[in-house]
Design a protein around this motif. Structure first.
Motif, PDB file in Angstrom:
ATOM      1  N   UNK A 137      31.470  46.200  44.451  1.00  0.00           N
ATOM      2  CA  UNK A 137      31.654  45.245  43.224  1.00  0.00           C
ATOM      3  C   UNK A 137      31.699  43.855  43.813  1.00  0.00           C
ATOM      4  N   UNK A 138      31.632  42.876  42.995  1.00  0.00           N
ATOM      5  CA  UNK A 138      31.912  41.647  43.167  1.00  0.00           C
ATOM      6  C   UNK A 138      33.309  41.445  43.784  1.00  0.00           C
ATOM      7  N   UNK A 139      33.559  40.546  44.783  1.00  0.00           N
ATOM      8  CA  UNK A 139      34.822  40.413  45.250  1.00  0.00           C
ATOM      9  C   UNK A 139      35.165  39.034  45.551  1.00  0.00           C
ATOM     10  N   UNK A 140      36.235  38.748  45.559  1.00  0.00           N
ATOM     11  CA  UNK A 140      37.112  37.191  45.625  1.00  0.00           C
ATOM     12  C   UNK A 140      36.968  36.848  47.253  1.00  0.00           C
ATOM     13  N   UNK A 141      36.606  38.046  47.983  1.00  0.00           N
ATOM     14  CA  UNK A 141      36.847  37.671  49.435  1.00  0.00           C
ATOM     15  C   UNK A 141      35.312  37.166  49.828  1.00  0.00           C
TER      16      UNK A 141
END
Length: 180
Positions: A137-141
């Motif tokens: 998934x797309x991540x904030x990291x």
């Protein structure tokens, strides 16, 4: 999903055109190819143009790919036919806002670049004993926070009851490979 969202996805797939005939196991899972079985049933959510699904079918699995975009599903069916696996691939238009489509347990469950935490429990329940889950998934990291981005540690926490094989977060992507 709203009609506007579906039309946006259709337009995206129309602009991309059909995927190339050659398929490969998508990153970040390519380094773990040996973990994927060569027989059984697979389900891919938000399969898009079917590249991951067709890779699984070429490996020997019977695959069901679902996506909200009829354009993507048409591309996936075409890709499967061009790769000689059309008879073991099924692709259907499904709006996952209504939950997972009904079906038997699967040996491989794929959510590549798709994340809906509302489906986590159903995904775990759909895995057969010993089944493999591949989710990214797309991540904030390594990226800005966003509505569709996983928070740090979200995937490993959501699927903590599974045995983690490998995972990672960075450069705006989170991924997990785990076994039930």
């Amino acid at each position: 999903m709203t009609t506007q969202d579906r039309l946006r996805w259709d337009a995206r797939y129309e602009n991309q055109g059909a995927p190339p005939e050659a398929v490969a196991l998508p990153e970040p899972f390519a380094a773990h190819e040996h973990e994927f079985p060569a027989t059984g049933q697979a389900l891919e959510l938000a399969c898009g143009a079917g590249v991951f699904s067709v890779w699984l079918a070429r490996r020997g699995l019977h695959v069901w790919g679902v996506d909200v975009s009829p354009v993507a599903i048409a591309h996936a069916r075409d890709l499967a036919a061009r790769n000689g696996v059309g008879e073991i691939c099924r692709f259907d238009v499904v709006d996952l806002d209504g939950g997972l489509p009904a079906g038997p347990p699967v040996d491989v469950f794929v959510c590549h670049r798709f994340r809906d935490p509302r489906l986590d429990r159903a995904i775990i329940e759909r895995l057969a004993p010993g089944a493999l889950l591949a989710v990214s998934a797309l991540s904030e990291v390594g990226a800005q926070p966003g509505r569709f981005r996983a928070k740090p540690g979200e995937l490993t926490a959501a699927f903590a009851q599974l045995e983690t094989i490998a995972s990672g977060e960075g450069d705006g992507e989170a991924w997990l490979l785990a076994r039930k």
